[in-house]
Write an enzyme that holds these catalytic residues in place. Structure first.
Site, PDB file in Angstrom:
ATOM      1  N   SER A 254     -16.754 -13.684 -21.285  1.00 46.14           N
ATOM      2  CA  SER A 254     -18.224 -14.280 -21.451  1.00 46.14           C
ATOM      3  C   SER A 254     -18.375 -15.511 -21.089  1.00 46.14           C
ATOM      4  CB  SER A 254     -18.759 -13.706 -22.607  1.00 46.14           C
ATOM      5  OG  SER A 254     -18.242 -14.569 -23.781  1.00 46.14           O
ATOM      6  N   LYS A 255     -19.744 -15.667 -20.945  1.00 43.15           N
ATOM      7  CA  LYS A 255     -19.901 -17.052 -20.557  1.00 43.15           C
ATOM      8  C   LYS A 255     -19.960 -18.009 -21.731  1.00 43.15           C
ATOM      9  CE  LYS A 255     -24.478 -18.744 -18.221  1.00 43.15           C
ATOM     10  NZ  LYS A 255     -25.802 -18.372 -18.265  1.00 43.15           N
TER      11      LYS A 255
END
Ligand code: GLU
Length: 484
Positions: A254-255
């Site tokens: 994820s980011k």
């Protein structure tokens, strides 16, 4: 003809997953002399981000996964941007409405929230309760005439087992009772992804879809749409790729992890060929057990069926350290001139840009990614910074006097500035002064660079030249321990 596609939504930065999916689509299409298409799925206007499309195109370009057809390229099946084809989607939504496979839904958000809350309290799945399916044609007409906001939902049949015959996951059976009457047209007049993707895959004559496994639960709805529209003969083959997971603690890459975006790899100086190799390898096993293989070799060895999956589970751990290792292997495999060129492209605004070639042989074994070049060589381009603590790590007593002698020896070497002479002269000096030779060379290294670790000392000095090297050491010898 084999036709594959990657269909990202322009919702922000380019996630590494786009390159990962595109890799399989690209390789498979090319293996069978087919076409790889890039389509932009921008019907979710609330998540649309200006400029995100360009970032996607650039990222695929960086990874050398250029589409044969699509948004940046054109082709005969365009437009390749969904927002430009609303009439086509509307036409098929009307067709579904007419055939009774879809219906208008006028429920307000408040009503839907209330309904879901009640269902949850009763431990029921929060599916739509089909209130609007019961409306008569007259009532629907009336509501439309009154401009009441609506969506269109597809009608999911009851009690049907839908089988997704997936090339990777195998046969997955889903009971239609678990599916919600999916919205296919939103109140803003845009279709949802599900409808638009099916329509596009049909018109773009897509034959194979490699995409993330997060879309597997939606696939039964897509299969129904293919049927409802009478296109089942043309339905593509699905291959849902395991998700890329964080190496620590699992979860989708994820980011927040910082290394989920393609841009991170670009900026850190990972080589696209290493990234692509790693992504192939993370879920797929080379038949000869190889870890390092280039895209062409991947194309040759890759078979969809049986897909040689190395991770049977739903996810593949993404190990950044392993990718760094692999990147280092690619760097070492390059010729010096190739690495020089890659560094020049990478260090576009760096003062070192034009002076890289002679440094390359010194650092090639020591870097894992192109950005490692900067901390390893910055002492060659900037004035070194000195810390007394670094000098104190050495087993040398009277540093100032020893440095004075070092300068004398260096001055005497003006006419014979070469590696052999350098080595001999300072070995002799360390003997004369009763210092271990490794401490002597470390002292020179620190005085020259400010660092305990550098590429080979004489070669590094030679990069900036005899005069500048001498100046640096002279300055330290006179100013020690204040360095000003
Ligand atoms: N637009 C979808 C996404 O952003 C594409 C899913 C698909 O490949 O069907 O991932």
């Amino acid at each position: 003809m084999v036709r594959t596609r990657v269909a990202p939504s322009p919702t922000g930065y380019a996630h590494l997953g786009i390159v990962y999916q595109a890799l399989f689509d690209f390789v498979f299409a090319h293996k069978y002399k087919g076409k790889f298409v890039l389509r932009i799925e921008d019907t979710d206007r609330s998540r649309f981000v200006e400029g995100a499309e360009e970032v996607i195109v650039e990222s695929l370009k960086w990874a050398n996964l250029l589409p044969d057809e699509g948004i940046s390229k054109g082709g005969e099946y365009g437009p390749y941007r969904q927002s430009e084809k609303l009439e086509l989607y509307q036409k098929h939504i009307n067709e579904l409405l007419k055939k009774g496979f879809a219906y208008h839904c006028f429920c307000t958000k408040e009503r839907l929230d209330e309904m879901r809350k009640l269902k949850e309290q009763n431990h029921q799945a929060p599916k739509y309760d089909r209130t609007c399916l019961k409306l008569t044609d007259e009532e629907v007409k009336q509501n439309l005439a009154e401009n009441i906001s609506f969506v269109v939902r597809m009608k999911i049949p009851d009690n049907r087992i839908i089988v997704v015959d997936d090339a990777i996951a195998g046969k997955v059976e889903i009971n239609s009772n678990e599916l919600d009457d999916q919205v296919i047209l939103k109140s803003d007049g845009y279709p949802t992804y599900h409808l638009a993707a099916v329509v596009d895959d049909y018109y773009m004559k897509i034959t194979h879809i490699f995409r993330g496994t997060e879309w597997l639960p939606s696939t039964p709805k897509h299969i129904l749409l293919w049927e409802y529209l009478g296109w089942q003969e043309s339905m593509p083959k699905f291959a849902h790729l395991p998700l890329l997971l964080n190496s620590e603690g699992g979860g989708k890459l994820s980011k927040r992890q910082g290394h989920a975006s393609v841009d991170y790899y670009r900026k850190e100086g990972f080589l696209p060929e290493a990234v692509v190799n790693y992504l192939a390898n993370v879920v797929w096993n080379h038949p000869e057990g190889k870890e390092i293989f280039d895209a062409r070799e991947f194309e040759k060895a890759f078979e969809l069926e049986p897909f040689k999956v190395s991770v049977k589970s739903t996810g593949a751990k993404f190990d950044l350290a392993k990718l760094e290792w692999m990147n280092g292997e690619y760097i070492r495999k390059m010729s010096d001139s190739e690495l020089t060129q890659r560094l020049q492209e990478f260090l576009i605004d760096h003062p070192a840009k034009g002076k890289i070639a002679p440094i390359v042989p010194l650092i090639k074994e020591r870097i894992k990614k192109l950005s490692d070049f900067i901390p390893l060589t910055h002492f060659l381009f900037d004035d070194p910074e000195y810390e007394i603590e670094v000098f104190k790590k050495l087993k040398v007593e009277n540093i100032k006097e020893v440095l004075g002698k070092v300068v004398e020896v260096l001055v005497g070497m003006k006419e014979s500035w070469n590696a052999e002479k350098f080595e001999q002269s300072f070995r002799k000096l360390s003997e004369d002064l009763g210092i271990r030779s490794q401490d002597m060379f470390q002292l020179i290294r620190i005085a020259f660079s400010g660092q305990l670790v550098t590429p080979p000392l004489f070669d590094s000095m030679n990069i900036i030249g005899y005069n500048s090297s001498l100046e640096r050491i002279k300055k330290v010898a006179t100013s020690y321990p204040n360095f000003s």
